[in-house]
Design a protein around this motif. Sequence first.
Motif, PDB file in Angstrom:
ATOM      1  N   TYR A 144       0.821  -1.199   0.000  1.00  0.00           N
ATOM      2  CA  TYR A 144       0.000   0.000   0.000  1.00  0.00           C
ATOM      3  C   TYR A 144       0.864   1.261   0.000  1.00  0.00           C
ATOM      4  CZ  TYR A 144      -3.389  -3.411   1.726  1.00  0.00           C
ATOM      5  OH  TYR A 144      -4.172  -4.528   1.881  1.00  0.00           O
ATOM      6  N   LYS A 145       0.339   2.309  -0.604  1.00  0.00           N
ATOM      7  CA  LYS A 145       0.907   3.649  -0.512  1.00  0.00           C
ATOM      8  C   LYS A 145      -0.059   4.490   0.303  1.00  0.00           C
ATOM      9  CE  LYS A 145       2.432   7.564  -3.355  1.00  0.00           C
ATOM     10  NZ  LYS A 145       2.544   8.082  -4.745  1.00  0.00           N
ATOM     11  N   VAL A 146       0.438   5.084   1.393  1.00  0.00           N
ATOM     12  CA  VAL A 146      -0.437   5.739   2.363  1.00  0.00           C
ATOM     13  C   VAL A 146      -0.004   7.184   2.582  1.00  0.00           C
ATOM     14  CG1 VAL A 146      -1.455   5.580   4.668  1.00  0.00           C
ATOM     15  CG2 VAL A 146      -0.637   3.497   3.530  1.00  0.00           C
ATOM     16  N   THR A 147      -0.967   8.091   2.586  1.00  0.00           N
ATOM     17  CA  THR A 147      -0.724   9.501   2.900  1.00  0.00           C
ATOM     18  C   THR A 147      -1.426   9.833   4.203  1.00  0.00           C
ATOM     19  OG1 THR A 147      -0.621  10.066   0.546  1.00  0.00           O
ATOM     20  CG2 THR A 147      -0.963  11.882   2.090  1.00  0.00           C
ATOM     21  N   VAL A 148      -0.698  10.480   5.120  1.00  0.00           N
ATOM     22  CA  VAL A 148      -1.247  10.812   6.437  1.00  0.00           C
ATOM     23  C   VAL A 148      -1.287  12.327   6.640  1.00  0.00           C
ATOM     24  CG1 VAL A 148      -0.649   8.629   7.546  1.00  0.00           C
ATOM     25  CG2 VAL A 148       1.070  10.439   7.411  1.00  0.00           C
ATOM     26  N   ASP A 149      -1.831  12.758   7.801  1.00  0.00           N
ATOM     27  CA  ASP A 149      -2.138  14.174   7.996  1.00  0.00           C
ATOM     28  C   ASP A 149      -0.983  15.018   8.506  1.00  0.00           C
ATOM     29  OD1 ASP A 149      -2.171  12.861  10.431  1.00  0.00           O
ATOM     30  OD2 ASP A 149      -3.800  14.071  11.257  1.00  0.00           O
ATOM     31  N   HIS A 150       0.083  14.403   9.021  1.00  0.00           N
ATOM     32  CA  HIS A 150       1.246  15.212   9.382  1.00  0.00           C
ATOM     33  C   HIS A 150       2.549  14.449   9.159  1.00  0.00           C
ATOM     34  CE1 HIS A 150      -0.209  13.458  13.262  1.00  0.00           C
ATOM     35  NE2 HIS A 150       1.071  13.276  13.494  1.00  0.00           N
ATOM     36  N   GLU A 151       3.641  15.126   9.362  1.00  0.00           N
ATOM     37  CA  GLU A 151       4.943  14.632   8.913  1.00  0.00           C
ATOM     38  C   GLU A 151       5.301  13.284   9.525  1.00  0.00           C
ATOM     39  OE1 GLU A 151       9.563  16.211   8.418  1.00  0.00           O
ATOM     40  OE2 GLU A 151       8.027  17.499   9.296  1.00  0.00           O
ATOM     41  N   ILE A 152       5.841  12.424   8.678  1.00  0.00           N
ATOM     42  CA  ILE A 152       6.254  11.088   9.095  1.00  0.00           C
ATOM     43  C   ILE A 152       7.631  11.153   9.741  1.00  0.00           C
ATOM     44  CG2 ILE A 152       6.871   8.790   8.243  1.00  0.00           C
ATOM     45  CD1 ILE A 152       4.816   9.327   5.963  1.00  0.00           C
ATOM     46  N   THR A 153       7.749  10.556  10.928  1.00  0.00           N
ATOM     47  CA  THR A 153       9.014  10.566  11.660  1.00  0.00           C
ATOM     48  C   THR A 153       9.637   9.179  11.659  1.00  0.00           C
ATOM     49  OG1 THR A 153       7.955  10.014  13.766  1.00  0.00           O
ATOM     50  CG2 THR A 153       8.085  12.364  13.177  1.00  0.00           C
ATOM     51  N   GLU A 154      10.903   9.131  12.030  1.00  0.00           N
ATOM     52  CA  GLU A 154      11.583   7.840  12.147  1.00  0.00           C
ATOM     53  C   GLU A 154      10.947   6.987  13.230  1.00  0.00           C
ATOM     54  OE1 GLU A 154      13.926   6.317  10.308  1.00  0.00           O
ATOM     55  OE2 GLU A 154      13.626   8.005   8.925  1.00  0.00           O
ATOM     56  N   ARG A 172       1.583  -7.856  13.036  1.00  0.00           N
ATOM     57  CA  ARG A 172       2.840  -8.505  12.682  1.00  0.00           C
ATOM     58  C   ARG A 172       3.882  -7.468  12.290  1.00  0.00           C
ATOM     59  NH1 ARG A 172       0.663 -12.986   8.484  1.00  0.00           N
ATOM     60  NH2 ARG A 172      -0.116 -14.510   9.988  1.00  0.00           N
ATOM     61  N   PRO A 173       5.151  -7.762  12.512  1.00  0.00           N
ATOM     62  CA  PRO A 173       6.212  -6.918  11.939  1.00  0.00           C
ATOM     63  C   PRO A 173       6.018  -6.838  10.426  1.00  0.00           C
ATOM     64  CG  PRO A 173       7.132  -8.430  13.544  1.00  0.00           C
ATOM     65  CD  PRO A 173       5.694  -8.841  13.358  1.00  0.00           C
ATOM     66  N   CYS A 174       6.272  -5.663   9.873  1.00  0.00           N
ATOM     67  CA  CYS A 174       6.042  -5.472   8.440  1.00  0.00           C
ATOM     68  C   CYS A 174       7.074  -4.499   7.876  1.00  0.00           C
ATOM     69  CB  CYS A 174       4.631  -4.943   8.189  1.00  0.00           C
ATOM     70  SG  CYS A 174       4.286  -3.364   8.992  1.00  0.00           S
ATOM     71  N   LYS A 175       7.126  -4.407   6.564  1.00  0.00           N
ATOM     72  CA  LYS A 175       8.057  -3.511   5.892  1.00  0.00           C
ATOM     73  C   LYS A 175       7.408  -2.149   5.701  1.00  0.00           C
ATOM     74  CE  LYS A 175       9.971  -7.419   3.299  1.00  0.00           C
ATOM     75  NZ  LYS A 175      10.159  -8.026   1.947  1.00  0.00           N
ATOM     76  N   VAL A 176       8.096  -1.093   6.174  1.00  0.00           N
ATOM     77  CA  VAL A 176       7.587   0.274   6.048  1.00  0.00           C
ATOM     78  C   VAL A 176       8.709   1.158   5.518  1.00  0.00           C
ATOM     79  CG1 VAL A 176       6.447   2.202   7.216  1.00  0.00           C
ATOM     80  CG2 VAL A 176       6.094  -0.126   8.044  1.00  0.00           C
ATOM     81  N   GLU A 177       8.393   1.993   4.541  1.00  0.00           N
ATOM     82  CA  GLU A 177       9.403   2.860   3.929  1.00  0.00           C
ATOM     83  C   GLU A 177       8.818   4.246   3.681  1.00  0.00           C
ATOM     84  OE1 GLU A 177      11.688   3.290  -0.367  1.00  0.00           O
ATOM     85  OE2 GLU A 177      11.031   1.307   0.293  1.00  0.00           O
ATOM     86  N   LYS A 178       9.545   5.279   4.080  1.00  0.00           N
ATOM     87  CA  LYS A 178       9.093   6.650   3.849  1.00  0.00           C
ATOM     88  C   LYS A 178       9.280   7.011   2.382  1.00  0.00           C
ATOM     89  CE  LYS A 178       9.686  11.360   5.621  1.00  0.00           C
ATOM     90  NZ  LYS A 178      10.367  12.206   6.628  1.00  0.00           N
ATOM     91  N   LEU A 179       8.225   7.557   1.766  1.00  0.00           N
ATOM     92  CA  LEU A 179       8.282   7.977   0.369  1.00  0.00           C
ATOM     93  C   LEU A 179       8.320   9.489   0.222  1.00  0.00           C
ATOM     94  CD1 LEU A 179       5.638   5.541  -1.182  1.00  0.00           C
ATOM     95  CD2 LEU A 179       8.125   5.251  -1.110  1.00  0.00           C
ATOM     96  N   GLY A 180       7.776  10.207   1.184  1.00  0.00           N
ATOM     97  CA  GLY A 180       7.730  11.662   1.153  1.00  0.00           C
ATOM     98  C   GLY A 180       7.419  12.194   2.537  1.00  0.00           C
ATOM     99  N   LYS A 181       7.227  13.475   2.644  1.00  0.00           N
ATOM    100  CA  LYS A 181       7.007  14.095   3.951  1.00  0.00           C
ATOM    101  C   LYS A 181       5.786  13.503   4.648  1.00  0.00           C
ATOM    102  CE  LYS A 181       6.797  18.663   6.129  1.00  0.00           C
ATOM    103  NZ  LYS A 181       6.803  20.128   5.876  1.00  0.00           N
ATOM    104  N   TYR A 182       4.734  13.225   3.872  1.00  0.00           N
ATOM    105  CA  TYR A 182       3.491  12.722   4.449  1.00  0.00           C
ATOM    106  C   TYR A 182       3.095  11.347   3.898  1.00  0.00           C
ATOM    107  CZ  TYR A 182       3.057  17.703   5.551  1.00  0.00           C
ATOM    108  OH  TYR A 182       3.290  18.975   6.008  1.00  0.00           O
ATOM    109  N   THR A 183       3.973  10.727   3.140  1.00  0.00           N
ATOM    110  CA  THR A 183       3.613   9.489   2.435  1.00  0.00           C
ATOM    111  C   THR A 183       4.596   8.364   2.756  1.00  0.00           C
ATOM    112  OG1 THR A 183       2.752  10.853   0.630  1.00  0.00           O
ATOM    113  CG2 THR A 183       3.060   8.512   0.178  1.00  0.00           C
ATOM    114  N   PHE A 184       4.054   7.162   2.936  1.00  0.00           N
ATOM    115  CA  PHE A 184       4.906   5.990   3.174  1.00  0.00           C
ATOM    116  C   PHE A 184       4.338   4.773   2.460  1.00  0.00           C
ATOM    117  CE2 PHE A 184       1.759   5.808   6.560  1.00  0.00           C
ATOM    118  CZ  PHE A 184       1.481   4.473   6.721  1.00  0.00           C
ATOM    119  N   LYS A 185       5.200   3.778   2.281  1.00  0.00           N
ATOM    120  CA  LYS A 185       4.824   2.488   1.709  1.00  0.00           C
ATOM    121  C   LYS A 185       4.808   1.459   2.825  1.00  0.00           C
ATOM    122  CE  LYS A 185       7.957   0.065  -0.522  1.00  0.00           C
ATOM    123  NZ  LYS A 185       8.915  -0.368  -1.583  1.00  0.00           N
ATOM    124  N   ILE A 186       3.833   0.567   2.792  1.00  0.00           N
ATOM    125  CA  ILE A 186       3.767  -0.494   3.799  1.00  0.00           C
ATOM    126  C   ILE A 186       3.378  -1.800   3.120  1.00  0.00           C
ATOM    127  CG2 ILE A 186       1.365   0.110   4.402  1.00  0.00           C
ATOM    128  CD1 ILE A 186       2.034  -0.797   7.303  1.00  0.00           C
TER     129      ILE A 186
END
Length: 266
Positions: A144-154, A172-186
């Motif tokens: 999934y590509k997800v956009t949230v309402d405020h900045e993604i932190t480490e 479960r543990p899963c793979k998460v990667e930051k794509l942009g200021k407000y967007t991540f991949k999971i």
Amino acid sequence: MSNRIREEFIQKKEPVRLNKYLSEAGVCSRREADRLIETGKVSVDGKRAGMGMKIYPGQTVKVGNKTVSRQDEMIVLAVNKPKGIVCTEERRERDSIVRFLNYPVRVTYIGRLDKDSRGLLLMTNNGDIINKIMRAANYHEKEYKVTVDHEITEDFLKKMSRGVAILDTVTRPCKVEKLGKYTFKIILTQGLNRQIRRMCEALGYEVKDLLRVRVMNITLDGLKEGKYRKLTDRELNELDQLLEQSSSLPGGRESRQERKDGAGKK
């Protein structure tokens, strides 16, 4: 080009339960089939059908005065679901995916996307594929590509990847990667009810947009929103290989909540 899952689907020498037979004939869902059987609207070889009975090759099945037969072609579709469309077979729902798709053969979804989510939705008339893909114990990936309402932190990324307490379990543990200021991949291998939204909410974030881009080896690439296509022979063969060791039966390592929510809304 042939493959095992297609060949297994078209081999219909074994008897099958009547409700499954009606479902595969495109009449209705299994639950609705049970209601038809209970009310005496289904007959087999001219006699009123009973609950749980099995249908053998050569028998004649009727719903009312109409003779029905199971479908001979296995269908698997990739659909780019827009927001606002509901993953349900409920006929009273005007915005149901079944109404929206209006496919000539009865197909159903493999893993729900909620009304406000969009992206890749697989649909098929093969119940065995549905079970094998959706059983959490089989650990099949959905991206999934997800956009949230405020900045993604480490800190947010670490907590999401390690597991978040929601419902009555920890994800479960899963793979998460930051794509942009407000967007991540999971990438998930389970399907709890509205899982991504609940995970984000538990960490103080609100999901603004949720797009499913991949289910196992099938991607959204090149498929316009609101459109669908049949899987290619190559995709079906790859899917066949990935599902070869998968079980379609309940059980395995999923939690009680996972078994309850195996349909997989996000």
